[in-house]
Design an enzyme around this catalytic site. Sequence first.
Site, mmCIF file in Angstrom:
data_model
loop_
_atom_site.group_PDB
_atom_site.id
_atom_site.type_symbol
_atom_site.label_atom_id
_atom_site.label_comp_id
_atom_site.label_asym_id
_atom_site.label_seq_id
_atom_site.Cartn_x
_atom_site.Cartn_y
_atom_site.Cartn_z
ATOM 1 C CB SER A 41 -0.907 0.006 1.231
ATOM 2 O OG SER A 41 -1.826 1.077 1.172
ATOM 3 C CD GLU A 42 -1.294 3.790 -3.036
ATOM 4 O OE1 GLU A 42 -2.160 4.327 -3.729
ATOM 5 O OE2 GLU A 42 -1.170 2.556 -2.935
ATOM 6 C CG ASN A 43 -0.883 3.726 3.608
ATOM 7 O OD1 ASN A 43 -0.801 2.729 2.890
ATOM 8 N ND2 ASN A 43 -1.521 3.709 4.765
ATOM 9 C CG HIS A 88 4.104 8.669 1.587
ATOM 10 N ND1 HIS A 88 3.506 9.878 1.321
ATOM 11 C CD2 HIS A 88 3.469 7.785 0.800
ATOM 12 C CE1 HIS A 88 2.561 9.727 0.415
ATOM 13 N NE2 HIS A 88 2.524 8.466 0.088
#
Length: 221
Positions: A49-51, A88
């Site tokens: 997940s990009e977070n 991030h």
Amino acid sequence: MTLQRYTRADIARRAAADIPPRSYVNLGIGLPVMALDFWTPGHGVMVHSENGILGLRARTDDDPFDPDLTNAAKQHVAMGPGGAYFHHADSFAMMRGGHLDYCILGAYQVAQNGDIANWSLNQPGVATTVGGAMDLVVGAKHVYVLMEHTTRDGRPRLLRHCELPLTGAGCVDRVYTDLATLDITADGFLVRDMAPGLTREALQAATGAPLRYSEALNHVK
């Protein structure tokens, strides 16, 4: 005319089944996240997940609730064995650096050459956000799209050319819709499977580009 359609769960299930074991996969917001429900730890799929998470999985009623553990869609998730958290910036470096085997995204439109439009409906005065989609479609080795085949008013979403602002050019490999699964080839859309009871004529009428059919569908008229 009422068409026979796959459910949203059917769409996610079909896509999840096509991801090989030990793959690294990013799931887009919305329908793609439902693929989590169809992988168990035994599949060995590592979900990104990009977070800033790698190794997330769907949360069950038996998992302790952690209000800080969410994916990029702000959904509460759980962690599988070997999962990790990170900055991030490191997450986007993974995306941009070619470290993901697959990204599974939603879309407004997909063109027969693999162009994708999924970030803006081009509505005047409406603010839109790109998120990480543009990074994902150029960084992942394979791009799969999960979407409804037509708009709510029946207009095709699979087209000769995208009419909305592009997210990426020539990057989509496969599309899963509520009517069919289609590969993007040098000759355009190749239909791999169709919803039960759906005819070629009906599928073509719902598509804004010419269709070809795999040999496995020779029995479908």
